[in-house]
Design a protein around this motif. Structure first.
Motif, PDB file in Angstrom:
ATOM      1  N   SER A 125      43.706  28.747  42.673  1.00  0.00           N
ATOM      2  CA  SER A 125      45.015  27.958  42.472  1.00  0.00           C
ATOM      3  C   SER A 125      46.221  28.769  42.845  1.00  0.00           C
ATOM      4  O   SER A 125      46.433  29.931  42.419  1.00  0.00           O
ATOM      5  CB  SER A 125      44.844  27.663  40.833  1.00  0.00           C
ATOM      6  OG  SER A 125      43.969  26.673  40.787  1.00  0.00           O
ATOM      7  N   ARG A 138      51.744  23.655  39.882  1.00  0.00           N
ATOM      8  CA  ARG A 138      50.695  24.213  40.286  1.00  0.00           C
ATOM      9  C   ARG A 138      49.806  23.574  41.230  1.00  0.00           C
ATOM     10  O   ARG A 138      49.744  22.085  40.884  1.00  0.00           O
ATOM     11  CB  ARG A 138      49.702  24.355  38.813  1.00  0.00           C
ATOM     12  CG  ARG A 138      50.430  24.976  37.806  1.00  0.00           C
ATOM     13  CD  ARG A 138      49.461  25.472  36.415  1.00  0.00           C
ATOM     14  NE  ARG A 138      50.155  25.627  35.479  1.00  0.00           N
ATOM     15  CZ  ARG A 138      50.886  26.973  35.376  1.00  0.00           C
ATOM     16  NH1 ARG A 138      50.608  28.032  36.386  1.00  0.00           N
ATOM     17  NH2 ARG A 138      51.536  27.421  34.365  1.00  0.00           N
ATOM     18  N   PRO A 140      46.183  23.343  42.348  1.00  0.00           N
ATOM     19  CA  PRO A 140      44.764  23.619  41.875  1.00  0.00           C
ATOM     20  C   PRO A 140      43.691  23.674  42.894  1.00  0.00           C
ATOM     21  O   PRO A 140      43.703  22.666  43.683  1.00  0.00           O
ATOM     22  CB  PRO A 140      44.455  22.678  40.611  1.00  0.00           C
ATOM     23  CG  PRO A 140      44.987  21.538  41.025  1.00  0.00           C
ATOM     24  CD  PRO A 140      46.324  21.809  41.759  1.00  0.00           C
TER      25      PRO A 140
END
Length: 166
Positions: A125, A138, A140
């Protein structure tokens, strides 16, 4: 009541790695196993009414089907990301959608994380951090090599923007 507005921008172009479906299914299986052990413990150690003793295992099976067979595919369909020349853009969520856009000029740090289960699936990630407490994006469950390339590219772009500003 005013008009319903569409998504704030076009959908980002990329999905996580297809291996993310397997990772999410394993996480669902582990959660279902823990729930099944809890229900088994309740039924062994507590006198439950017959209807509850039948209903609890059925609910565990339903939870297993949803968390292993349905939820991972839904998550895959709704998680999207893209890196453009100007920004990092993500969209997550199926019931409550979150769009996050971070301009490259705001990037301070780019981190790549590979958890133990991610490593089994060849995933990593990327976290793009800014000075703002709300500014972290983020991305992922990318293939590990894609995550490394994205992180290197973003770090390089952010450095170029900082150099231009001085």
């Amino acid at each position: 009541m005013g008009p319903v507005h569409p998504d704030p921008a076009r959908s980002p172009a990329w999905t996580p790695s297809r291996n993310a479906i397997g990772l999410w299914a394993v996480e669902g299986a582990v959660g279902t196993l823990v729930l099944a052990l809890l229900v088994t413990g309740l039924e062994v150690f507590l006198p439950l009414p017959t209807w509850l003793a039948v209903l609890l295992p059925v609910l565990v099976v339903v939870e297993g089907v949803v968390s292993i067979g349905v939820r991972p595919r839904l998550r895959y369909r709704v998680h999207r990301w893209e890196v453009t020349a100007e920004a990092v853009y993500t969209r997550t969520g199926w019931l409550s959608r979150t769009w996050t856009l971070v301009p490259v000029s705001r990037i301070q740090t780019v981190d790549v994380t590979r958890g133990a289960v991610q490593q089994l699936f060849g995933l990593a990630s990327v976290a793009v951090l800014t000075a703002s407490s709300q500014g972290t994006v983020r991305i992922p469950h990318l293939d590990a090599d894609v995550a490394a390339r994205v992180a290197d590219d973003l770090a390089h772009r952010a450095e170029l923007v900082r150099d231009e500003a001085t």
